[in-house]
Structures are given as C-alpha cells and as structure tokens.
Scaffold this active site. Structure first.
Site, mmCIF file in Angstrom:
data_model
loop_
_atom_site.group_PDB
_atom_site.id
_atom_site.type_symbol
_atom_site.label_atom_id
_atom_site.label_comp_id
_atom_site.label_asym_id
_atom_site.label_seq_id
_atom_site.Cartn_x
_atom_site.Cartn_y
_atom_site.Cartn_z
ATOM 1 N N ASN A 1 0.848 -1.185 0.000
ATOM 2 C CA ASN A 1 0.000 0.000 0.000
ATOM 3 C C ASN A 1 0.884 1.235 0.000
ATOM 4 O OD1 ASN A 1 -2.889 0.982 0.392
ATOM 5 N ND2 ASN A 1 -1.787 2.132 1.958
ATOM 6 N N GLU A 2 0.810 1.989 -1.084
ATOM 7 C CA GLU A 2 1.528 3.269 -1.181
ATOM 8 C C GLU A 2 3.002 3.130 -0.787
ATOM 9 O OE1 GLU A 2 -0.806 5.913 1.206
ATOM 10 O OE2 GLU A 2 -2.255 6.250 -0.387
ATOM 11 N N GLU B 1 -7.992 4.947 -4.432
ATOM 12 C CA GLU B 1 -8.546 5.523 -3.199
ATOM 13 C C GLU B 1 -8.777 7.010 -3.404
ATOM 14 O OE1 GLU B 1 -6.067 5.226 0.276
ATOM 15 O OE2 GLU B 1 -5.477 3.188 -0.168
ATOM 16 N N LYS C 1 -10.437 6.916 12.655
ATOM 17 C CA LYS C 1 -11.887 6.860 12.931
ATOM 18 C C LYS C 1 -12.619 8.133 12.520
ATOM 19 C CE LYS C 1 -10.888 7.582 17.839
ATOM 20 N NZ LYS C 1 -9.442 7.321 17.643
HETATM 21 C C1 GAL Z 1 -4.134 6.478 2.235
HETATM 22 C C2 GAL Z 1 -3.901 5.051 2.693
HETATM 23 C C3 GAL Z 1 -5.138 4.462 3.325
HETATM 24 C C4 GAL Z 1 -5.702 5.427 4.331
HETATM 25 C C5 GAL Z 1 -5.963 6.740 3.652
HETATM 26 C C6 GAL Z 1 -6.577 7.778 4.537
HETATM 27 O O1 GAL Z 1 -2.970 7.165 1.943
HETATM 28 O O2 GAL Z 1 -3.534 4.251 1.607
HETATM 29 O O3 GAL Z 1 -4.799 3.241 3.924
HETATM 30 O O4 GAL Z 1 -4.802 5.577 5.369
HETATM 31 O O5 GAL Z 1 -4.752 7.256 3.204
HETATM 32 O O6 GAL Z 1 -6.748 8.992 3.842
#
Ligand code: GAL
Length: 675
Positions: free
Chosen positions: A151-152, A308, A357
C-alpha cells in the site's frame, strides 16, 4: 502492461474494505449495503497480515475463504491486497533489526504501520512469502480479479538509514559505478576533500556537520526508490508463480515524492493511484486533475484505476474540511474524465477505532441517513450507465514534463532561494492550461514528444544531455517548447553543465543564463511588453541573448530593461524562455504567444467549467464539470475543436456544481446526448 480490464467492461465502483475490524455478522450487512450502493469491486487484505498469519508460518485463511466467497456470491469482485505494509507484532519482536531508522538515527517502533525497512532481508522474505501463500490459495478463485501489492510504497517512510541499508548501499553503488574512481568523479568528491578510497568507507548520507554531498543524496534517493521497487518485485514474482491476473500497487503519484512513477510504471500491469484533496487549497480540484493527468501519464494513456479517494473529509490534515453537497460526484467524475476506469474510496465502512476513525467513508458512522451515503448511492447508480466509457482514452495536444529525479535534486539544500518550489511551478503552468480548457499529459523528458503541439517545461533543474537532445529534436521538428527558469542547470550527477546553465538547450533557446537574481521575500518586479505591465516575483534571471528575440522586459527590480521573456526559432519550431515567476493570471499573457505558435486553441468558457474529452472507438464523451455556484455555459461550436466533429448549434448549460457527460457520435452531428 495488460489491457484487459479485470472486472468486465464497466467503470468499477467501491473501495478499500477492512472487514478485519468487524464481526462476521457485519460482513453480511456490508455486502447487502454494497449491493444497494452499486458497489461491484473492493480491495481487501492490505492490513490483514496479523489475521492471516497470527504466528510465523501458521496461516489462517478461513476468514478470507468465507469473505471472498461471500463477496463473490454477491457479485462483488475482489482486488486482493498483500499485507506487506503492516507486518504483525511477532515479526518485529523476532526481527527488531528490520525496523526503519530515520535520518537522525531514530529507530521507529511498531504499533503503527509502515515500520518495516525495505532493505531488511527478513522483511523481504516474509512479505514475498505471505504474498505467495495468498496467490497459491486464491489464484483460481473466480471472485479474485486482480492483485494489489502493498500500500503506497514510500509512505509513510521511504528513506531508511538502518544497518541493513548501510550494508546494501555500497553494493548498489558498485553496481551503478563499477569503480570507486567513477563514483568519486560522479559525486565530485574532490570538493571538500571527500574522496573515497574504500567502498566500506562510503556511508549513508545521514545528518552531517554541514550540507551532505548533493550527488550522494541524489543517489540515495535513487537507491531508496530502488529498494522499494525490489520489495514490490519480490512480491510480484511470488504472485506470478501461481496467477496471471493483473497486478497493481497503488501510487500517490504526485504526493509521494520518494517514488519515481514513470520508472515504477514499467513493472505494473494496471496503474492505480490514491488521491486526497488538499483541504486548505480552495482550488483543490485543480490539484486533483493534476494528479489524475500524471497518473494517466504513468499509465501511458491506458485506462487506470483511482484506487482511493475520500467521500468527504480525511483525518490527517491540519484542518480536515468536509466536502459540500455535490463535491463527491464532481471529484469522482473528474478522475473518470481524466482516464480512470474506477471510482474507489478509502474506505467502505468508517472505522470505529484506530487512528482513522474520523476519516470519511462510503458508509459513515451515521449510517444510511447521511448525506454522504445518499450521494454514494446516487453516484453508484449513475456509473451503471458508463460501460461504454470504459476503455476510451483522453487525448492531449499539450504535454508538461515531469521528472522525479529532477525533483529529488531540486529539493536538496543550498539552492538559490527557498521561495522557489518546483511543485508550485508545475501547478502554475498546469493550472493555466486547466483554466484555458486545455487537457495536458504529463510525460518524462525522454518520452516521444512528436505527437504534441506544445511542451511545457516548468523548472526542470536536472536535465541529462540525452533528454536535452530529445527536446532539441522536438523543437527542430516543428514543436513549440516553453522553458521556465531553473531548468537544465545540472546533469544527472547534480553537476552544472559544462557550457553553463541551460546546457544543451542553450542553442535551442538562443540564450544563456549568466546569473540568478532571486528576489527578497515579498518583493515583486514589473514586466512590460505583454498585455500591459505584469507583476512577477521570486526569481529574475540575468540572460545573455544570442539568437533569441526578446518579448518582454523588466521595468524595475535588480535588472531594469533586461529581458524577461524570449522566443527563439530553432529548426522548424519555436522555443520560449520565461526568466521570472509569473502567477497563474499573468501566465495567460505569457503563454498566449506559445499557444499561437503551436496552434493550440483556448476554449471560450467560464474558467472553472472543467471540460475533458475521452475518445472511444466511435463515440466521444465530454465531461463538463461545473466547479462554480452558478450555471456555466459554453457554446457547442466551441467544443468542435475538442472533438474534431461537427457539433450542433446551441449551448451546453451545466447547472451549478454539477457534472454533465455528453456522449457524441463522431459520425453524426445529431448524435449528441447526455449520459
Ligand atoms: C491512504 C492510505 C489508506 C488510508 C488513507 C486515509 O494514503 O492508503 O490506507 O490511510 O490514506 O486517507
């Protein structure tokens, strides 16, 4: 890169799903609600290592068997994530040396995420092993349509100064340079007596007494990026042993400076990106477009995935501004307009506990009565009409150059002024084209530029001779180039070009830069010769003019009367040079001449009516996104230039804050309808 879209011909809708945080009864409710919202695709597994391997070598797949079957039975495709961004607590306990060490020597602890050092052999092995186990178990499951590694990469930590890194670094350098003589030459170690006589003496560029050798730091950025990519490739290979389904890893294309997206893209089947609005930026929808266009650039124009984004506010910015009604759809569809064939959010259901949260979700804490849920359902329904959009491509006549290595070099210490920021320059040039209704591609300086009418070069500080030659050929062949100050200053070793600033571009631009004159804080200069007198700030170049024609001069400041903007004919093309920092408003007048040279048409429209076209085989799709609070109109004949077709007479009116998608049959002027 695969071209087969993993989930049927549709623009997929859904997001990150973290069922580990919920009892199984909630999973049943989740899938029912997902169906109600039109969710057809979720990413799972990124945070599930503790669940899947509760102790070393002891696997529990029962929960995931149940979950994946449940999702599949409900028509929801699974993008199966590997959990390597968050190893379990037993891993850190057993391998304490696998933790990241910061530049100042701080050893990070677990109890968060992203604490494992990419240079740790134990980490690499464990990550590849769990990826392989998942692939072995689920490769043939019809519900699993693609793989999502990690992830990222590079977030939250990219540069690691651990003992493992210290051991890997000289090996990487030997591979790159072969001999110490070559390393000493590339790093210019004759400066400040830094010459190395033994590979073991070449340390990591941790904090030193004064500024660390910039070439060493630039190489460390390359090394760190390469370590992350090695981790990715180890997992990639482990999955490929069992599965030939497409593999991705989610970028934060312009927000994670540690990863060189164009280099990574070569190793990824379907490019995906995460994007979060910068809440403080009132025009953050322009930043969104930039990220989307950059992602499309990394994908080489192919459909990509928005992996995302948020339905409303996030939880990690200083002020987490919530989205206003309509903003959710505008944001999501702007990504689609710019080539994403997915609308995916972080995350499906809001977490009740943990650090995130307060982050928005598709299903907020307030449940189905919430505005967010209703907007999610509405968009999910709307997207069911987008099947024909899937696979269509954005077409651009203008490119902006993007080179992560140049950014790395530019971000080091002791540059001419702290007020210069390459991100700001890129955004300024980008936003000018955005407001002018011109869609731009982001490309690497080594890319084939021949299809572009105009190429913009904002602050490309590092430019190799080979890439400069690419730009030279582009202009010689009839292209129009616009280069801003602080470009082509150094080569790939952060060494000033032998013939001075601008290096191999000097003859293309018909000038040289004699000296930089950064301005004092908040000082401005006036420039005449364009539309009246324009204000500029931060930077003034002292230019030595050869064949270039001066287009505008400074009225005041350190160099009154000196040239600020020039144009040079080179071969069949034109090359412009902008020697100071103009704001986005002023850039309209600055770029007007280059647009003219290039034959680029500015669409007459309200500035914040965003217009983008996706081209399909027979049909085009025009996305018109109204970011204003009033109805925005544009004459249909204006759009003819964007489509190349013959539009009907009339006006397109987009209600305040809404998105209209026009479907255009290129062969029939009557074939215009809304989607
Ligand atoms: C992203 C990350 C997610 C979550 C999200 C919150 O960068 O991949 O897991 O943390 O940010 O904005």
């Amino acid at each position: 890169m695969v071209t087969n879209w993993p989930a049927g011909q549709r623009v997929v809708f859904g997001g990150d799903y973290n069922p580990e945080q919920w009892p199984r009864a909630t999973w049943e409710e989740d899938v029912a609600l997902m169906r109600e919202a039109g969710v057809n695709f979720v990413s799972i597994g990124m945070w599930a290592w503790s669940l899947l391997e509760p102790s070393e070598g002891d696997y529990n797949f029962e929960d995931y068997d149940h979950l994946i079957n449940l999702l599949h039975d409900n028509g929801i495709a699974v993008d199966l994530g590997t959990p390597s961004a968050s190893p379990p607590s037993w891993f850190y306990h057993k391998y304490p040396g696998a933790r990241v060490v910061h530049r100042d020597g701080t050893v990070v602890t677990n109890g968060s995420r992203g604490a494992a050092a990419p240079t740790s052999p134990q980490y690499r092995e464990a990550a590849a092993k769990i990826a392989g186990k998942l692939a072995e178990r689920y490769a043939d499951h019809p519900g699993v349509v693609m793989w999502h590694i990690h992830n990222e990469y590079g977030a939250p930590v990219s540069h690691d100064y651990s003992d493992n890194a210290r051991r890997a670094w000289p090996l990487w350098l030997q591979e790159r340079y072969g001999t110490l003589d070559e390393l000493n030459r590339a790093w210019g170690t004759a400066f400040w007596g830094q010459t190395y006589f033994d590979w073991d003496h070449v340390g990591l560029p941790a904090i030193s007494a004064s500024v660390t050798n910039p070439a060493q730091r630039l190489d460390f950025a390359r090394f760190s990026d390469a370590q992350l990519r090695e981790c990715y490739l180890a997992e990639y290979r482990a999955i490929r042993e069992f599965s030939d389904k497409p593999i991705t890893t989610n970028f934060m294309a312009n927000e994670c400076p540690a990863t060189d997206v164009f280099a990574w893209a070569k190793e990824i089947d379907i490019i995906s990106n995460d994007h979060y609005l910068t809440a403080e930026d009132e025009r953050n929808f322009v930043g969104l477009s930039l990220a989307a266009d950059l992602t499309r650039g990394a994908a080489g124009g192919a459909p990509w995935m928005l992996m995302e984004h948020s339905t409303s506010g996030v939880n990690w910015q200083p002020r987490n501004v919530a989205k206003l009604p309509g903003e959710l759809a505008r944001n999501s569809l702007a990504h689609v307009a710019r080539g994403s064939d997915s609308v995916l959010y972080f995350q499906w259901r809001a977490s009740r506990f943990g650090a995130e949260k307060f982050h928005s979700a598709m299903l907020p804490h307030g449940g189905k009565r919430t505005k967010v849920w209703q907007e999610v359902v509405e968009l999910g329904n709307r997207l069911t009409k987008f099947d024909d959009v899937q696979g269509s491509r954005v077409h651009s006549e203008v490119a902006i150059l993007w080179d992560t290595e140049s950014h790395w070099a530019q971000d080091l210490e002791w540059r001419p002024t702290i007020d210069h920021d390459h991100k700001e320059r890129t955004r300024a040039f980008y936003e000018r084209t955005w407001r002018d209704g011109i869609t731009t591609d982001f490309v690497h300086p080594s890319a084939d530029l021949s299809s572009y009418k105009l190429v913009l070069v904002p602050a490309l500080y590092l430019l190799s001779d080979a890439d400069a030659e690419n730009l030279r050929q582009y202009v010689a062949g009839g292209g129009t180039l616009v280069v801003s100050y602080f470009s082509a200053i150094v080569d790939e070793n952060d060494t000033v070009h032998a013939n001075g600033y601008l290096g191999a571009l000097a003859d293309v631009l018909g000038l040289q830069v004699e000296e930089f004159h950064p301005l004092r804080a908040n000082n401005t200069v006036q420039v005449s010769g364009l539309a009246g007198t324009l204000s500029a700030d931060v930077w003034v170049d002292d230019l030595m003019i050869n064949s270039a024609q001066v287009q505008a001069n400074y009225v005041d400041g350190p160099l009154p009367g000196a040239p600020a903007l020039t144009r040079n004919s080179f071969g069949e093309g034109q090359a412009w040079y902008v020697g100071t920092r103009f704001g986005i408003e002023e850039l309209a007048a600055v770029l007007a001449g280059a647009y003219r040279d290039a034959g680029v048409v500015v669409v007459e429209k309200p500035e914040d009516l965003e217009l983008v076209v996706r081209r399909g085989d027979r049909e085009d799709f025009l996305f018109a996104i109204n970011h204003t609070t009033q109805t925005a109109s544009v004459a249909l004949e204006q759009l003819g230039a964007m489509f190349g077709g013959t539009p009907p007479a009339g006006t397109l009116e987009v209600p305040a804050g809404e998105v209209t998608v026009l479907r255009v049959d290129r062969n029939s002027p009557r074939g215009w309808s809304t989607l």
